[in-house]
Design a protein around this motif. Structure first.
Motif, PDB file in Angstrom:
ATOM      1  N   SER A  78      41.950  -3.800  62.720  1.00  0.00           N
ATOM      2  CA  SER A  78      42.897  -3.864  63.582  1.00  0.00           C
ATOM      3  C   SER A  78      42.979  -4.594  64.908  1.00  0.00           C
ATOM      4  O   SER A  78      41.509  -4.742  65.215  1.00  0.00           O
ATOM      5  CB  SER A  78      43.445  -2.594  63.883  1.00  0.00           C
ATOM      6  OG  SER A  78      42.643  -1.856  64.453  1.00  0.00           O
ATOM      7  N   GLY A  79      43.882  -4.885  65.814  1.00  0.00           N
ATOM      8  CA  GLY A  79      43.712  -5.407  67.055  1.00  0.00           C
ATOM      9  C   GLY A  79      44.102  -6.955  66.896  1.00  0.00           C
ATOM     10  O   GLY A  79      44.469  -7.562  65.800  1.00  0.00           O
ATOM     11  N   SER A  80      43.827  -7.584  68.102  1.00  0.00           N
ATOM     12  CA  SER A  80      43.725  -9.112  68.058  1.00  0.00           C
ATOM     13  C   SER A  80      42.648  -9.915  67.735  1.00  0.00           C
ATOM     14  O   SER A  80      41.450  -9.109  67.731  1.00  0.00           O
ATOM     15  CB  SER A  80      44.364  -9.473  69.412  1.00  0.00           C
ATOM     16  OG  SER A  80      43.606  -9.033  70.366  1.00  0.00           O
ATOM     17  N   HIS A  81      42.841 -11.140  67.654  1.00  0.00           N
ATOM     18  CA  HIS A  81      41.741 -11.887  67.398  1.00  0.00           C
ATOM     19  C   HIS A  81      40.809 -11.530  66.216  1.00  0.00           C
ATOM     20  O   HIS A  81      39.677 -11.578  66.180  1.00  0.00           O
ATOM     21  CB  HIS A  81      40.883 -12.051  68.570  1.00  0.00           C
ATOM     22  CG  HIS A  81      41.505 -12.278  69.850  1.00  0.00           C
ATOM     23  ND1 HIS A  81      41.917 -13.859  69.828  1.00  0.00           N
ATOM     24  CD2 HIS A  81      41.753 -11.773  70.889  1.00  0.00           C
ATOM     25  CE1 HIS A  81      42.606 -13.870  70.977  1.00  0.00           C
ATOM     26  NE2 HIS A  81      42.576 -12.685  71.782  1.00  0.00           N
ATOM     27  N   LYS A  82      41.356 -11.087  65.049  1.00  0.00           N
ATOM     28  CA  LYS A  82      40.869 -10.541  63.785  1.00  0.00           C
ATOM     29  C   LYS A  82      39.911 -11.729  63.241  1.00  0.00           C
ATOM     30  O   LYS A  82      38.864 -11.739  62.785  1.00  0.00           O
ATOM     31  CB  LYS A  82      41.897 -10.156  62.799  1.00  0.00           C
ATOM     32  CG  LYS A  82      42.587  -9.121  63.190  1.00  0.00           C
ATOM     33  CD  LYS A  82      43.602  -8.759  62.131  1.00  0.00           C
ATOM     34  CE  LYS A  82      44.452  -7.497  62.490  1.00  0.00           C
ATOM     35  NZ  LYS A  82      45.441  -7.923  63.632  1.00  0.00           N
ATOM     36  N   LEU A  83      40.444 -12.920  63.119  1.00  0.00           N
ATOM     37  CA  LEU A  83      39.865 -14.195  62.518  1.00  0.00           C
ATOM     38  C   LEU A  83      38.454 -14.548  63.317  1.00  0.00           C
ATOM     39  O   LEU A  83      37.598 -14.487  62.721  1.00  0.00           O
ATOM     40  CB  LEU A  83      40.715 -15.233  62.556  1.00  0.00           C
ATOM     41  CG  LEU A  83      42.120 -15.064  61.700  1.00  0.00           C
ATOM     42  CD1 LEU A  83      42.989 -16.290  61.662  1.00  0.00           C
ATOM     43  CD2 LEU A  83      41.735 -14.572  60.040  1.00  0.00           C
ATOM     44  N   LYS A  84      38.673 -14.499  64.570  1.00  0.00           N
ATOM     45  CA  LYS A  84      37.618 -14.755  65.392  1.00  0.00           C
ATOM     46  C   LYS A  84      36.414 -13.814  65.477  1.00  0.00           C
ATOM     47  O   LYS A  84      35.228 -14.221  65.311  1.00  0.00           O
ATOM     48  CB  LYS A  84      38.101 -15.108  66.632  1.00  0.00           C
ATOM     49  CG  LYS A  84      37.066 -15.390  67.903  1.00  0.00           C
ATOM     50  CD  LYS A  84      37.588 -15.473  69.369  1.00  0.00           C
ATOM     51  CE  LYS A  84      36.271 -16.033  70.008  1.00  0.00           C
ATOM     52  NZ  LYS A  84      36.541 -16.073  71.482  1.00  0.00           N
ATOM     53  N   ARG A  85      36.985 -12.399  65.505  1.00  0.00           N
ATOM     54  CA  ARG A  85      35.942 -11.413  65.311  1.00  0.00           C
ATOM     55  C   ARG A  85      35.196 -11.484  64.041  1.00  0.00           C
ATOM     56  O   ARG A  85      34.002 -11.378  63.797  1.00  0.00           O
ATOM     57  CB  ARG A  85      36.494 -10.116  65.685  1.00  0.00           C
ATOM     58  CG  ARG A  85      37.056  -9.867  66.971  1.00  0.00           C
ATOM     59  CD  ARG A  85      37.565  -8.325  67.148  1.00  0.00           C
ATOM     60  NE  ARG A  85      38.778  -8.503  66.507  1.00  0.00           N
ATOM     61  CZ  ARG A  85      38.993  -7.142  66.097  1.00  0.00           C
ATOM     62  NH1 ARG A  85      38.464  -6.083  66.092  1.00  0.00           N
ATOM     63  NH2 ARG A  85      40.441  -7.052  65.588  1.00  0.00           N
ATOM     64  N   PHE A  86      35.903 -11.697  62.994  1.00  0.00           N
ATOM     65  CA  PHE A  86      35.306 -11.661  61.759  1.00  0.00           C
ATOM     66  C   PHE A  86      34.290 -12.680  61.507  1.00  0.00           C
ATOM     67  O   PHE A  86      33.270 -12.701  61.153  1.00  0.00           O
ATOM     68  CB  PHE A  86      36.166 -11.825  60.547  1.00  0.00           C
ATOM     69  CG  PHE A  86      35.524 -11.744  59.298  1.00  0.00           C
ATOM     70  CD1 PHE A  86      35.140 -10.410  58.767  1.00  0.00           C
ATOM     71  CD2 PHE A  86      35.334 -12.917  58.418  1.00  0.00           C
ATOM     72  CE1 PHE A  86      34.422 -10.598  57.463  1.00  0.00           C
ATOM     73  CE2 PHE A  86      34.560 -12.931  57.387  1.00  0.00           C
ATOM     74  CZ  PHE A  86      34.144 -11.896  56.591  1.00  0.00           C
ATOM     75  N   THR A  87      34.787 -14.137  61.966  1.00  0.00           N
ATOM     76  CA  THR A  87      33.883 -15.141  61.957  1.00  0.00           C
ATOM     77  C   THR A  87      32.466 -15.022  62.585  1.00  0.00           C
ATOM     78  O   THR A  87      31.721 -15.397  62.031  1.00  0.00           O
ATOM     79  CB  THR A  87      34.783 -16.325  62.286  1.00  0.00           C
ATOM     80  OG1 THR A  87      35.720 -16.718  61.443  1.00  0.00           O
ATOM     81  CG2 THR A  87      33.783 -17.636  62.320  1.00  0.00           C
ATOM     82  N   GLU A  88      32.610 -14.624  63.788  1.00  0.00           N
ATOM     83  CA  GLU A  88      31.520 -14.318  64.703  1.00  0.00           C
ATOM     84  C   GLU A  88      30.603 -13.215  64.093  1.00  0.00           C
ATOM     85  O   GLU A  88      29.327 -13.460  63.955  1.00  0.00           O
ATOM     86  CB  GLU A  88      32.125 -13.758  66.246  1.00  0.00           C
ATOM     87  CG  GLU A  88      32.557 -15.024  66.941  1.00  0.00           C
ATOM     88  CD  GLU A  88      33.176 -14.777  68.140  1.00  0.00           C
ATOM     89  OE1 GLU A  88      32.992 -13.355  68.536  1.00  0.00           O
ATOM     90  OE2 GLU A  88      33.634 -15.346  69.001  1.00  0.00           O
TER      91      GLU A  88
END
Length: 68
Positions: free
Chosen positions: A12-22
């Motif tokens: 949940s929350g924002s920037h899911k794609l970026k967080r998962f990629t990192e």
């Protein structure tokens, strides 16, 4: 090669794609996956496409010890 397998994760929350990629780059280097082009902030899940069935187990094992 195609991405035949999928895994839906609670996130949940924002920037899911970026967080998962990192997270994936740091914890699971060499993992081959495809993310959706975008995810709305309101969604509570995200589906990841994977090349191999073993990758699904790698992600689930790594998620037991980390949060994204």
């Amino acid at each position: 090669m195609t991405f035949k397998y999928s895994l839906t994760l609670p996130i949940s929350g924002s920037h899911k794609l970026k967080r998962f990629t990192e997270w994936a780059e740091a914890v699971l280097p060499g993992l081959e996956y495809r993310l959706p082009p975008q995810t709305p902030i309101k969604t509570e899940t995200m589906t990841i496409r994977l090349r191999q069935l073993d990758d699904r187990a790698r992600i689930l094992t790594a998620l037991n010890t980390a949060k994204i």
